[in-house]
Design an enzyme around this catalytic site. Structure first.
Site, PDB file in Angstrom:
ATOM      1  N   ASP A  35       0.817  -1.219   0.000  1.00  0.00           N
ATOM      2  CA  ASP A  35       0.000   0.000   0.000  1.00  0.00           C
ATOM      3  C   ASP A  35       0.850   1.267   0.000  1.00  0.00           C
ATOM      4  OD1 ASP A  35      -2.067  -1.695   0.047  1.00  0.00           O
ATOM      5  OD2 ASP A  35      -2.765  -1.226   2.080  1.00  0.00           O
ATOM      6  N   ASP A  39       0.719   4.415  -2.557  1.00  0.00           N
ATOM      7  CA  ASP A  39       0.524   5.807  -2.131  1.00  0.00           C
ATOM      8  C   ASP A  39       1.632   6.706  -2.664  1.00  0.00           C
ATOM      9  OD1 ASP A  39      -1.732   5.046  -0.878  1.00  0.00           O
ATOM     10  OD2 ASP A  39      -0.866   4.968   1.144  1.00  0.00           O
ATOM     11  N   LEU A  85     -35.572 -10.569 -14.953  1.00  0.00           N
ATOM     12  CA  LEU A  85     -35.400 -12.016 -14.964  1.00  0.00           C
ATOM     13  C   LEU A  85     -36.665 -12.692 -14.465  1.00  0.00           C
ATOM     14  CD1 LEU A  85     -31.847 -12.351 -13.401  1.00  0.00           C
ATOM     15  CD2 LEU A  85     -32.516 -13.223 -15.639  1.00  0.00           C
ATOM     16  N   GLU A 120     -24.778 -18.809 -12.587  1.00  0.00           N
ATOM     17  CA  GLU A 120     -24.093 -17.741 -11.834  1.00  0.00           C
ATOM     18  C   GLU A 120     -24.789 -17.495 -10.500  1.00  0.00           C
ATOM     19  OE1 GLU A 120     -24.542 -14.370 -14.448  1.00  0.00           O
ATOM     20  OE2 GLU A 120     -23.165 -15.213 -15.950  1.00  0.00           O
ATOM     21  N   LYS A 122     -26.619 -15.240  -7.933  1.00  0.00           N
ATOM     22  CA  LYS A 122     -27.378 -14.010  -8.161  1.00  0.00           C
ATOM     23  C   LYS A 122     -27.107 -13.055  -7.011  1.00  0.00           C
ATOM     24  CE  LYS A 122     -31.903 -12.201  -9.305  1.00  0.00           C
ATOM     25  NZ  LYS A 122     -32.119 -11.332  -8.122  1.00  0.00           N
ATOM     26  N   ASP A 124     -27.007  -9.959  -4.565  1.00  0.00           N
ATOM     27  CA  ASP A 124     -28.060  -9.077  -4.086  1.00  0.00           C
ATOM     28  C   ASP A 124     -27.488  -7.669  -3.983  1.00  0.00           C
ATOM     29  OD1 ASP A 124     -30.572  -8.531  -3.376  1.00  0.00           O
ATOM     30  OD2 ASP A 124     -30.478  -9.415  -1.366  1.00  0.00           O
ATOM     31  N   ARG A 143     -29.949   0.743 -13.374  1.00  0.00           N
ATOM     32  CA  ARG A 143     -30.886   0.063 -14.255  1.00  0.00           C
ATOM     33  C   ARG A 143     -32.203   0.825 -14.333  1.00  0.00           C
ATOM     34  NH1 ARG A 143     -34.974  -3.615 -13.413  1.00  0.00           N
ATOM     35  NH2 ARG A 143     -35.462  -4.880 -15.236  1.00  0.00           N
ATOM     36  N   GLU A 180     -23.574  -6.114 -11.430  1.00  0.00           N
ATOM     37  CA  GLU A 180     -24.212  -5.852 -10.154  1.00  0.00           C
ATOM     38  C   GLU A 180     -23.184  -5.214  -9.215  1.00  0.00           C
ATOM     39  OE1 GLU A 180     -27.397  -6.931 -10.271  1.00  0.00           O
ATOM     40  OE2 GLU A 180     -28.096  -6.982  -8.194  1.00  0.00           O
ATOM     41  N   TYR A 232     -21.961  -9.168 -15.517  1.00  0.00           N
ATOM     42  CA  TYR A 232     -22.632 -10.393 -15.949  1.00  0.00           C
ATOM     43  C   TYR A 232     -23.233 -10.360 -17.345  1.00  0.00           C
ATOM     44  CZ  TYR A 232     -26.754  -7.986 -14.084  1.00  0.00           C
ATOM     45  OH  TYR A 232     -27.728  -7.087 -13.813  1.00  0.00           O
ATOM     46  N   LYS A 297     -28.372 -19.175 -17.531  1.00  0.00           N
ATOM     47  CA  LYS A 297     -28.500 -18.552 -18.841  1.00  0.00           C
ATOM     48  C   LYS A 297     -28.107 -19.575 -19.893  1.00  0.00           C
ATOM     49  CE  LYS A 297     -27.047 -14.244 -16.722  1.00  0.00           C
ATOM     50  NZ  LYS A 297     -26.053 -13.187 -16.603  1.00  0.00           N
ATOM     51  N   LYS A 321     -34.529 -18.831  -7.174  1.00  0.00           N
ATOM     52  CA  LYS A 321     -34.400 -18.156  -5.883  1.00  0.00           C
ATOM     53  C   LYS A 321     -34.061 -19.125  -4.749  1.00  0.00           C
ATOM     54  CE  LYS A 321     -35.344 -13.875  -6.934  1.00  0.00           C
ATOM     55  NZ  LYS A 321     -36.245 -13.100  -6.136  1.00  0.00           N
ATOM     56  N   CYS A 415     -37.045 -17.546  38.510  1.00  0.00           N
ATOM     57  CA  CYS A 415     -36.801 -18.488  37.422  1.00  0.00           C
ATOM     58  C   CYS A 415     -38.104 -19.216  37.071  1.00  0.00           C
ATOM     59  CB  CYS A 415     -35.733 -19.491  37.849  1.00  0.00           C
ATOM     60  SG  CYS A 415     -35.503 -20.811  36.654  1.00  0.00           S
ATOM     61  N   CYS A 418     -37.558 -23.066  38.294  1.00  0.00           N
ATOM     62  CA  CYS A 418     -37.313 -23.530  39.657  1.00  0.00           C
ATOM     63  C   CYS A 418     -37.653 -22.469  40.694  1.00  0.00           C
ATOM     64  CB  CYS A 418     -35.860 -23.964  39.823  1.00  0.00           C
ATOM     65  SG  CYS A 418     -34.692 -22.601  39.829  1.00  0.00           S
ATOM     66  N   CYS A 433     -30.703 -17.204  36.554  1.00  0.00           N
ATOM     67  CA  CYS A 433     -31.329 -17.931  37.641  1.00  0.00           C
ATOM     68  C   CYS A 433     -30.220 -18.281  38.627  1.00  0.00           C
ATOM     69  CB  CYS A 433     -31.979 -19.196  37.092  1.00  0.00           C
ATOM     70  SG  CYS A 433     -32.236 -20.469  38.342  1.00  0.00           S
ATOM     71  N   CYS A 440     -32.086 -26.105  39.802  1.00  0.00           N
ATOM     72  CA  CYS A 440     -32.899 -25.757  38.641  1.00  0.00           C
ATOM     73  C   CYS A 440     -32.872 -26.876  37.593  1.00  0.00           C
ATOM     74  CB  CYS A 440     -32.369 -24.461  38.025  1.00  0.00           C
ATOM     75  SG  CYS A 440     -33.319 -23.953  36.593  1.00  0.00           S
TER      76      CYS A 440
HETATM   77  O1  D41 Z   1     -26.053 -11.439 -10.128  1.00  0.00           O
HETATM   78  C1  D41 Z   1     -27.066 -10.891 -10.566  1.00  0.00           C
HETATM   79  N1  D41 Z   1     -27.810 -10.167  -9.762  1.00  0.00           N
HETATM   80  C2  D41 Z   1     -27.455 -11.044 -11.982  1.00  0.00           C
HETATM   81  C3  D41 Z   1     -28.500 -10.273 -12.482  1.00  0.00           C
HETATM   82  C4  D41 Z   1     -26.804 -11.944 -12.858  1.00  0.00           C
HETATM   83  N2  D41 Z   1     -25.774 -12.728 -12.427  1.00  0.00           N
HETATM   84  N3  D41 Z   1     -27.184 -12.050 -14.142  1.00  0.00           N
HETATM   85  C5  D41 Z   1     -28.201 -11.286 -14.633  1.00  0.00           C
HETATM   86  N4  D41 Z   1     -28.524 -11.413 -15.941  1.00  0.00           N
HETATM   87  C6  D41 Z   1     -29.519 -10.691 -16.457  1.00  0.00           C
HETATM   88  C7  D41 Z   1     -29.857 -10.867 -17.900  1.00  0.00           C
HETATM   89  C8  D41 Z   1     -29.994 -12.329 -18.236  1.00  0.00           C
HETATM   90  C9  D41 Z   1     -31.127 -10.161 -18.252  1.00  0.00           C
HETATM   91  C10 D41 Z   1     -28.731 -10.310 -18.727  1.00  0.00           C
HETATM   92  C11 D41 Z   1     -28.902 -10.357 -13.813  1.00  0.00           C
HETATM   93  C12 D41 Z   1     -29.939  -9.602 -14.420  1.00  0.00           C
HETATM   94  N5  D41 Z   1     -30.212  -9.791 -15.720  1.00  0.00           N
HETATM   95  C13 D41 Z   1     -30.730  -8.612 -13.730  1.00  0.00           C
HETATM   96  N6  D41 Z   1     -30.354  -7.895 -12.693  1.00  0.00           N
HETATM   97  C14 D41 Z   1     -31.358  -7.067 -12.367  1.00  0.00           C
HETATM   98  C15 D41 Z   1     -32.403  -7.280 -13.198  1.00  0.00           C
HETATM   99  C16 D41 Z   1     -32.002  -8.231 -14.086  1.00  0.00           C
END
Ligand code: D41
Length: 678
Positions: A35, A39, A85, A120, A122, A124, A143, A180, A232, A297, A321, A415, A418, A433, A440
């Site tokens: 580091d 710097d 999606l 992949e 997903k 958050d 987006r 993301e 992605y 995909k 999900k 308690c 007991c 207690c 107890c």
């Molecule tokens: O990791 C994700 N959140 C993620 C979101 C991902 N790995 N792939 C994604 N691929 C798509 C498409 C297939 C439409 C290119 C996405 C999203 N869409 C997505 N993120 C938010 C809305 C859609």
């Protein structure tokens, strides 16, 4: 060379070095210069640019946080819409997804036998689009609703994991990448710690924290947040020949200097997708980022084209999900559970709710400080969280849904098990207690269960139901009576047949031969956890020495402070405990005598070394490996640091492996560990 020429050349070299260092650190997670050196280079470049303003380029590494605060966000239209999606919630949904694809492709006469998918995690976080003209970052946008987002160029530029300039030679005239932006879990923790210290409101989860950080009008604020990004997909692109598959596109993004999630995989068919889903769900709690599922995909870009879109989502992709880890429900009542050491834990009885994959009807509130901090009351609607195998907890109250009549939660004075008085020691968060396990029954049940638990005497079949029954029938009223149980008593218990009674007696018998460390831990002395017990056993070698140790002798042991020492002294000073220990030994509880110090049982390769175990071990369970390492004189800790001597990496090792590699820690396979142990 003239002086201005020299300056120009030096500035160029510095920019190259800084860009490279950034890429190594923030994209590859593999820093290659310290580091301080970074710097130094950075300040040298900044000085040069100050002295020669004509050398200053918009995409210089010094200009990441260049922009001043803006008044409001400009709107940006996505020329290629950012799609949403579709969702899958079950295995059946995933099979249906594959089935739909095959049917549709059959009509177009392009049905393959088995469809290849890019799978992949997903993340958050927040979806963003970043555009490059002739290799230079020119625009970044959220987006938004998919067709219009907000211009966040000045904020995205502050993310060191986003290249300001594409790497490599094959740069398209125009490139839009999508991905993301998210906060790694560790970054989220650090950020909240900082907020709490400054008396500010903490963020509820990494996603909110990331969104809040990107929507800062002042890029200096965004720059302070440890945000990062995984790319992605591609958006608009011109003047570049697309490869055949999505996974190849991801490889190219890596070459251009973008971060792409290392947990992405190419899999075959719905079955491959489901395996990916399962393996990631298992690793969910170990991942350094938060995910709410996985995305599949169709890997072939040609097939993607044939499949096209339906309303706003591609037909060729789906989000599978994970069960939600947080849900909303109502608190019906509060009860207090009495633990092994007498601690009274407030537990909320809930309107049953499906969360984290199971139906939950109880959630812990930890202690009264937490109850007050969160202002939880009976009748409240609350957010309940169940992550992995952790006990479900009440996260917060949905105050907007608070009914007119709620009841405050007050600590009991007696308690519930007991009726002994409850006391709260000044400065401690818990109330206890005062009855102790002799009086107890709740405390005694927990003590008995602990004594037989896996890391103590490891008695198979002594689960909480059996413990309850044994204590309720007064078959066991002190730990030693466990070893006096008879077959006849056991079979008289509900749901206990001849066979399971026999088995339980066998495992009780087997448990008599143990180790000093397990025995000490099993006694349940306060503050003496598994590792302290092991250290004590190692240091003193025999029980008598520990029973008779003075405070000074105890605190001489590494990791034993005055509090732990006083608990140990206190425990062995009670005559009931002295009798108990003697009884247990008389009944046959035993362990091998310690090896003479310096004798051959010490394993030189392991003794004194610190180990971390990660990933799935095949030959032995992790606990087993841990016990063996400790027995050989080594230490096992939970996280990798500069003090770690060896990381043992099993299958699917993740972030700990990466960290160990980064720190240059020795990495062992399971086989190599077995070699050292033998
Ligand atoms: O990791 C994700 N959140 C993620 C979101 C991902 N790995 N792939 C994604 N691929 C798509 C498409 C297939 C439409 C290119 C996405 C999203 N869409 C997505 N993120 C938010 C809305 C859609």
């Amino acid at each position: 060379m003239t002086a201005p020429q020299k300056a120009r050349q030096r500035a160029e070299t510095l920019r190259e070095q800084l860009d490279r260092a950034n890429h190594q650190y923030h994209v590859l997670d593999d820093p290659d210069i310290p580091d301080v050196e970074y710097d130094r280079l950075f300040h040298e470049l900044r000085k040069l640019e100050e002295d020669h303003p004509d050398l200053l380029l918009a995409n210089s590494p010094t200009q990441r946080v260049g922009a001043s605060p803006i008044g409001k966000f400009q709107q940006v239209t996505h020329r290629v819409p950012m799609r949403s999606l579709g969702n899958a919630f079950s295995e059946e949904d995933v099979h249906d997804f594959e089935h739909r694809l095959i049917e549709r492709l059959k009509k177009d006469h392009v049905a393959p036998d088995d469809i290849e998918f890019a799978a992949e995690p997903k993340l958050d976080g927040l979806a963003v689009s970043i555009s490059y003209e002739n290799g230079r970052l020119v625009r970044a946008a959220t987006r938004g609703d998919g067709s219009t987002g907000e211009d966040i160029t000045h904020n995205i530029r502050t993310l060191k994991s986003v290249p300001l300039e594409l790497r490599g030679n094959d740069k398209p005239p125009f490139l839009e990448v999508r991905g993301e932006v998210y906060l790694p879990i560790e970054g989220f923790r650090i950020m909240n710690e900082r907020l709490a210290k400054d008396g500010l409101k903490e963020f509820k989860n990494p996603r909110n924290a990331a969104a809040g950080s990107l929507r800062q009008l002042d890029p200096k604020e965004t720059a302070k947040r440890p945000l990062t990004v995984y790319m992605y997909s591609l958006g608009e692109i011109s003047g570049w020949q697309l490869p055949d598959t999505h996974s190849e596109v991801m490889d190219q993004l890596t070459n251009w200097g973008f971060r792409v999630c290392p947990d992405n995989r190419v899999v075959q068919g719905a079955e491959g997708c489901l395996e990916f889903h399962q393996s990631l769900l298992k690793r969910r709690d170990q991942l350094p980022y938060e995910i709410d599922g996985v995305v599949y995909k169709v890997n072939s870009l040609g097939l993607q084209d044939s499949l096209g879109f339906v309303s706003r989502a591609p037909r060729w992709a789906v989000a599978h999900k994970f069960p939600a880890q947080e849900e909303i429900t109502k608190i019906l009542d509060i009860e207090f559970q009495v633990g092994r050491t007498g601690a009274l834990t407030p537990v909320a009885r809930l309107d049953p709710v499906f969360v984290g994959g199971v139906t939950v009807s109880n959630a812990t509130l930890h202690n009264m400080d937490e109850v007050e901090r969160k202002d939880v009351r009976i009748g409240d609607t609350v957010i309940v969280r169940r992550a992995g195998d952790v006990i479900p907890e009440v996260v917060s109250v949905v105050t907007s849904q608070r009914p007119k009549k709620t009841r405050k939660i007050v600590m009991l004075e007696q308690c519930p098990e007991c009726a002994s008085p409850v006391e709260r020691v000044e400065g401690e968060a818990v109330s206890r207690c005062t009855g102790g396990p002799e009086i107890c029954p709740a405390q005694f049940k927990q003590s008995l269960w602990h004594f037989g638990s896996r890391r103590a005497l490891d008695i198979d079949g002594l689960g909480d139901k059996v413990v309850d029954a044994l204590v309720d029938h007064k078959f066991v009223t002190a730990l030693d009576q466990l070893f006096m149980l008879e077959q006849g008593q056991l079979v008289s218990l509900e749901r206990m047949g001849e066979k399971s009674a026999r088995k339980l007696l066998d495992s009780i018998e087997k448990s008599k031969t143990t180790t000093l460390a397990r025995f000490l831990y099993g006694l349940g002395i306060r503050e003496v956890g598994e590792s302290t017990a092991a250290t004590l056993a190692d240091h003193f070698g025999d029980l008598g020495a520990i029973e008779n140790a003075t405070e000074q002798e105890l605190t001489d042991v590494t990791d034993v402070g005055p509090i732990v020492a006083s608990r140990i002294l206190d425990y062995f000073s009670q005559s009931s405990h002295q009798t108990l220990v003697k009884e247990l030994l008389d009944l046959g509880v035993n362990w091998p005598a310690p090896a003479v110090v310096g004798a051959s049982s010490q394993n030189e390769a392991i003794s004194g070394k610190t180990f971390v175990l990660t990933g799935t071990l095949v030959e032995m369970k992790r606990d087993e490996a841990k016990t063996k390492i400790i027995a050989a004189g080594g230490k096992v800790t939970g996280s990798v640091s500069r003090n770690t001597d060896f990381l043992v990496a099993g299958e699917n090792a993740g972030s700990k492996l990466a960290k160990a590699e980064q720190l240059g820690v020795n990495i062992l396979s399971e086989t190599e560990l077995l070699g050292l142990l033998s």
